[in-house]
Design a protein around this motif. Structure first.
Motif, PDB file in Angstrom:
ATOM      1  N   ASN A  96       6.895 -19.206 -18.055  1.00  0.00           N
ATOM      2  CA  ASN A  96       6.043 -18.469 -19.008  1.00  0.00           C
ATOM      3  C   ASN A  96       6.849 -17.377 -19.718  1.00  0.00           C
ATOM      4  O   ASN A  96       6.292 -16.413 -20.227  1.00  0.00           O
ATOM      5  CB  ASN A  96       4.803 -17.894 -18.315  1.00  0.00           C
ATOM      6  CG  ASN A  96       5.171 -17.032 -17.116  1.00  0.00           C
ATOM      7  OD1 ASN A  96       6.345 -16.703 -16.924  1.00  0.00           O
ATOM      8  ND2 ASN A  96       4.194 -16.668 -16.313  1.00  0.00           N
ATOM      9  N   THR A 136       2.230 -15.918 -10.276  1.00  0.00           N
ATOM     10  CA  THR A 136       0.880 -15.880 -10.872  1.00  0.00           C
ATOM     11  C   THR A 136       0.350 -17.269 -11.238  1.00  0.00           C
ATOM     12  O   THR A 136      -0.835 -17.407 -11.526  1.00  0.00           O
ATOM     13  CB  THR A 136       0.820 -14.987 -12.136  1.00  0.00           C
ATOM     14  OG1 THR A 136       1.716 -15.482 -13.112  1.00  0.00           O
ATOM     15  CG2 THR A 136       1.162 -13.548 -11.792  1.00  0.00           C
ATOM     16  N   ASP A 139       9.748 -18.618 -13.627  1.00  0.00           N
ATOM     17  CA  ASP A 139      11.066 -18.500 -14.252  1.00  0.00           C
ATOM     18  C   ASP A 139      11.799 -17.274 -13.719  1.00  0.00           C
ATOM     19  O   ASP A 139      13.017 -17.306 -13.500  1.00  0.00           O
ATOM     20  CB  ASP A 139      10.964 -18.478 -15.783  1.00  0.00           C
ATOM     21  CG  ASP A 139       9.956 -17.466 -16.311  1.00  0.00           C
ATOM     22  OD1 ASP A 139       8.942 -17.196 -15.618  1.00  0.00           O
ATOM     23  OD2 ASP A 139      10.169 -16.942 -17.407  1.00  0.00           O
ATOM     24  N   GLY A 140      11.050 -16.205 -13.467  1.00  0.00           N
ATOM     25  CA  GLY A 140      11.692 -15.030 -12.858  1.00  0.00           C
ATOM     26  C   GLY A 140      12.212 -15.353 -11.472  1.00  0.00           C
ATOM     27  O   GLY A 140      13.361 -15.035 -11.128  1.00  0.00           O
ATOM     28  N   SER A 141      11.404 -16.005 -10.668  1.00  0.00           N
ATOM     29  CA  SER A 141      11.809 -16.343  -9.306  1.00  0.00           C
ATOM     30  C   SER A 141      13.026 -17.260  -9.303  1.00  0.00           C
ATOM     31  O   SER A 141      13.890 -17.170  -8.423  1.00  0.00           O
ATOM     32  CB  SER A 141      10.662 -17.029  -8.570  1.00  0.00           C
ATOM     33  OG  SER A 141       9.525 -16.218  -8.614  1.00  0.00           O
ATOM     34  N   PRO A 150       6.937 -10.960  -0.234  1.00  0.00           N
ATOM     35  CA  PRO A 150       7.112 -10.863  -1.692  1.00  0.00           C
ATOM     36  C   PRO A 150       8.539 -10.689  -2.205  1.00  0.00           C
ATOM     37  O   PRO A 150       8.728 -10.415  -3.373  1.00  0.00           O
ATOM     38  CB  PRO A 150       6.277  -9.631  -2.032  1.00  0.00           C
ATOM     39  CG  PRO A 150       6.338  -8.781  -0.820  1.00  0.00           C
ATOM     40  CD  PRO A 150       6.475  -9.700   0.352  1.00  0.00           C
ATOM     41  N   ASN A 154       5.026 -12.375 -15.483  1.00  0.00           N
ATOM     42  CA  ASN A 154       3.601 -12.108 -15.659  1.00  0.00           C
ATOM     43  C   ASN A 154       3.089 -11.135 -14.598  1.00  0.00           C
ATOM     44  O   ASN A 154       2.253 -10.278 -14.873  1.00  0.00           O
ATOM     45  CB  ASN A 154       2.811 -13.424 -15.612  1.00  0.00           C
ATOM     46  CG  ASN A 154       1.406 -13.259 -16.135  1.00  0.00           C
ATOM     47  OD1 ASN A 154       1.160 -12.417 -17.005  1.00  0.00           O
ATOM     48  ND2 ASN A 154       0.490 -14.035 -15.613  1.00  0.00           N
ATOM     49  N   ALA A 155       3.603 -11.287 -13.371  1.00  0.00           N
ATOM     50  CA  ALA A 155       3.131 -10.438 -12.271  1.00  0.00           C
ATOM     51  C   ALA A 155       3.489  -8.970 -12.498  1.00  0.00           C
ATOM     52  O   ALA A 155       2.889  -8.091 -11.878  1.00  0.00           O
ATOM     53  CB  ALA A 155       3.707 -10.913 -10.947  1.00  0.00           C
ATOM     54  N   GLY A 207       8.712 -14.952 -18.770  1.00  0.00           N
ATOM     55  CA  GLY A 207       8.618 -13.549 -18.367  1.00  0.00           C
ATOM     56  C   GLY A 207       8.046 -13.355 -16.980  1.00  0.00           C
ATOM     57  O   GLY A 207       7.764 -14.303 -16.253  1.00  0.00           O
TER      58      GLY A 207
HETATM   59  C1  LIG Z   1      13.472  -9.213  -5.346  1.00  0.00           C
HETATM   60  C2  LIG Z   1      12.262  -8.829  -6.122  1.00  0.00           C
HETATM   61  N1  LIG Z   1      12.414  -8.109  -7.252  1.00  0.00           N
HETATM   62  C3  LIG Z   1      11.322  -7.764  -7.966  1.00  0.00           C
HETATM   63  C4  LIG Z   1      10.068  -8.096  -7.556  1.00  0.00           C
HETATM   64  C5  LIG Z   1       8.838  -7.637  -8.333  1.00  0.00           C
HETATM   65  N2  LIG Z   1       8.184  -8.780  -8.925  1.00  0.00           N
HETATM   66  C6  LIG Z   1       7.096  -9.329  -8.364  1.00  0.00           C
HETATM   67  S1  LIG Z   1       6.521 -10.632  -9.213  1.00  0.00           S
HETATM   68  C7  LIG Z   1       7.721 -10.469 -10.389  1.00  0.00           C
HETATM   69  C8  LIG Z   1       7.772 -11.404 -11.558  1.00  0.00           C
HETATM   70  C9  LIG Z   1       7.915 -12.829 -11.157  1.00  0.00           C
HETATM   71  O1  LIG Z   1       8.137 -13.586 -12.296  1.00  0.00           O
HETATM   72  P1  LIG Z   1       7.977 -15.142 -12.278  1.00  0.00           P
HETATM   73  O2  LIG Z   1       8.639 -15.716 -11.103  1.00  0.00           O
HETATM   74  O3  LIG Z   1       8.395 -15.642 -13.610  1.00  0.00           O
HETATM   75  O4  LIG Z   1       6.410 -15.372 -12.056  1.00  0.00           O
HETATM   76  P2  LIG Z   1       5.209 -14.918 -12.999  1.00  0.00           P
HETATM   77  O5  LIG Z   1       4.876 -13.517 -12.610  1.00  0.00           O
HETATM   78  O6  LIG Z   1       5.664 -15.012 -14.407  1.00  0.00           O
HETATM   79  O7  LIG Z   1       4.121 -15.861 -12.656  1.00  0.00           O
HETATM   80  C10 LIG Z   1       8.552  -9.410 -10.115  1.00  0.00           C
HETATM   81  C11 LIG Z   1       9.707  -9.015 -10.931  1.00  0.00           C
HETATM   82  C12 LIG Z   1       9.968  -8.823  -6.342  1.00  0.00           C
HETATM   83  N3  LIG Z   1       8.785  -9.178  -5.843  1.00  0.00           N
HETATM   84  N4  LIG Z   1      11.066  -9.197  -5.651  1.00  0.00           N
END
Ligand SMILES: Cc1ncc(C[n+]2csc(CCOP(=O)(O)OP(=O)(O)O)c2C)c(N)n1
Ligand SMILES: [Mg+2]
Length: 597
Positions: free
Chosen positions: A515, A436, A486-488, A459, A519-520, A517
């Protein structure tokens, strides 16, 4: 049986142009595993990204035994988690267009390739995956037969089925007699456009089976080439040129044009000739980020266009949000215009042309040029000038907006983009897995060189770190930067990726847009339930990380440089410290603290 040099260097056949006499047509191979490596090396495979298991022992042994004999073998990159291996091969392919080998452990290793298999398929990355499978024999009849309990458990009903929906081709290597056909075929299919992953399984018995004569035939492997792509039907391109020349509001919607870096210039030339807006659907760098013809508002551009040209794009618009006006002429240049792998693909196209856009765009440019009368050209130029003028105003507004953001605490994503733009060497390759924050960062990142931005094209998160390992191996003179959420970052198996970078001498800079968490995963809750219970209670299960891990410390524990950045004034210097570490051969991670979601 020992093999003499003369047996290994039989003369070239009397027909065929690819084979020179000095190229050997057979190579020494004692076992099936050795034959696999000899064949892959002959096909141009340079790296093996490996996560081993009981079943891969003959493969491990073959690497050492062949090297001890002075034979060329792929360079080993150890991967502590399989998704890193898959992404590294993907990244390597995006730079070189040459598939590499990923070796994993039976069904479980295959499953751990995870979402990065999806990315290789949708991102059109040629990758050759080889997995062991449970041995076939039980009573000690053959070398490699079952010798431990897990081999009964790993004997699952349909191991290839794990991958079937995601690969162009899958096959069990069942006999050593056919390896010299199958391995080149695997590489050729993976590399041919639309490129994608292929999957093979092999039991230990075949990997250990002696080869007749102690050598393997290289003739097919030497000749294997990706299929030559079409440049597009000439008559259809003429028709398209006519539509574009007549258009009042032509629009190109582009997806992966930039996978062939030379196509970027062709696209820009066509757009500038016509004064044609471009919507970039976000793959590799398709058009310089700050080009005046890049549409600021994609939906408005789609609504206003009278001729739309889809180029290598999977999802040109979201019908729920916008559709082109009735009567709009829609054409398509795509290596895969039918998109059979996407079950529901119903975008209307009047003129679908199968073509390699890097070849078709120069033809199309020439056809448009031939058609343009003086009056046409004046109309196109005036249109182009209007976009340039609007763009100048937009750039000024952006600069003013940035002035307000550069000192903001917590750090603004826009400022991260601008600070990176100021400091990244022009030759850098940026991998975008920012989710995001991608729009805000890209707005100020100012990338323009073809090939200088890459993305998974899909994705499945957890791609960028492993991909950076592969990109750096493919481009050892370049600065490689993974921009991630941070999730990625966590999905990317950072321990495995950073350690692989250290082992493979492929350092890269990671910048985390933290961030705290997902956010997406929060936004759709608000989107679907704007007045819902989650919104009212400010409760979003599973998306906030109130006590996030210390990613800088994690990086340091993996022999990387790690720094947490809270102060916007320190951001530039932190980026310099990260880049300096990378220049010195060490991976680096900057954990940039943005406002928590
Ligand atoms: C392997 C996988 N698991 C779950 C998801 C679902 N998903 C899409 S975006 C996202 C959050 C990503 O978090 P971050 O990288 O911190 O980016 P932000 O959304 O905070 O900008 C999730 C869990 C996914 N796309 N791929
Ligand atoms: Mg996040």
């Amino acid at each position: 049986m020992a093999v003499t040099t003369s047996e290994l260097s039989t003369a070239a056949p009397s027909t065929g142009t690819q084979i020179t006499p000095e190229m050997r047509l057979r190579a020494p191979a004692r076992t099936g595993a050795e034959a696999i490596f000899q064949l892959l090396v002959a096909c141009g495979v340079e790296y093996v990204f490996l996560n081993p298991g009981t079943d891969t022992a003959p493969i491990q042994e073959a690497l050492v035994a062949l090297a001890a004999d002075g034979e060329a073998v792929p360079t080993l990159v150890p991967c502590l988690y399989e998704n890193v291996a898959m992404a590294a091969a993907h990244g390597y392919f995006l730079v070189t267009r040459r598939p590499q080998l990923v070796v994993v452990h039976v069904d479980v290793g295959t499953q751990n390739l995870g979402g990065n298999v999806h990315d290789a398929m949708r991102g059109q990355a040629g990758v050759v995956v080889l997995a062991g499978r449970a041995p076939y024999t039980v009573d000690g009849q053959m070398p490699g037969g079952r010798d431990r309990p897990i081999q009964w458990q790993q004997d699952v009903t349909d191991q290839i089925g794990i991958m079937r929906g995601y690969v162009k081709w899958a096959h069990e290597l069942a006999r050593v007699e056919t390896l010299h056909h199958l391995l080149p075929r695997a590489v050729q299919i993976a590399a041919s456009e639309p490129a994608g992953p292929v999957y093979m399984t092999a039991a230990r018995e075949i990997l250990m089976e002696p080869l007749e004569g102690g050598s393997v035939d290289l003739v097919v492997a030497r000749r294997a080439r990706p299929v030559v792509t079409p440049s597009g039907d000439q008559q259809a391109l003429e028709q398209l040129a006519e539509w574009l020349a007549e258009a009042e509001a032509p629009l190109a919607i582009v997806g992966t044009v930039g996978r062939h870096p030379e196509a970027v210039q062709s696209l820009v030339a066509l757009a500038e000739l016509l004064g044609m807006q471009v919507v970039d659907a976000r793959g590799p760098l398709n058009v310089p980020f700050d080009h005046p013809l890049v549409a600021d508002n994609a939906n408005a551009a789609v609504r206003e266009a009278d001729v739309v040209l889809l180029i290598d794009v999977d999802v040109p618009w979201i019908p729920r949000h916008v559709t082109p006006a009735d009567g709009t002429r829609i054409a398509q240049l795509d290596i895969d215009p039918l998109k059979e792998s996407i079950a529901l693909w119903g975008f209307p196209v009047d003129l679908p042309i199968q073509a390699d856009s890097s070849k078709a765009l120069p033809e199309l440019f020439a056809a448009v040029e031939r058609r343009g009368s003086a009056a046409d050209r004046a109309r196109w130029t005036a249109r182009c000038d209007r976009y340039v003028a609007a763009h100048d105003g937009q750039q000024q507004a952006r600069a003013a907006a940035l002035d307000k953001l550069r000192n903001k605490r917590p750090i603004a994503a826009e400022w991260v983009g601008a600070a990176l733009a100021e400091r990244l060497p022009a030759e850098s390759i940026v991998l975008d897995e920012m989710v995001t924050n991608s729009d805000a960062v890209r707005r100020y990142l100012g990338r323009s060189a073809p090939g200088s931005v890459l993305s998974a094209g899909a994705p499945g998160l957890g791609w960028a770190l492993g991909a950076a390992v592969g990109v750096r191996l493919a481009a050892p003179d370049k600065t490689v930067v993974a921009l991630v959420g941070d999730g990625s970052f966590v999905f990317g198996s950072p321990v495995a990726a950073l350690w692989a970078a250290q082992q493979a001498l492929s350092p890269f800079l990671t910048v985390i847009l933290n961030n705290a968490g997902y956010n997406a995963s929060k936004m759709p809750v608000l989107g679907l339930f704007p007045d819902g219970a989650s919104h009212r209670a400010d409760a979003f299960p599973g998306v906030r990380f109130p006590t996030p891990p210390d990613y800088a410390a994690l990086a340091r524990s993996c022999h990387a440089y790690g720094e947490r950045v809270d102060d916007p004034a320190e951001l530039g210097r932190a980026i310099e410290r990260g880049l300096a570490a990378v220049r010195a051969g060490q991976a680096a991670v900057l954990d940039i603290m943005l406002a928590p979601i």
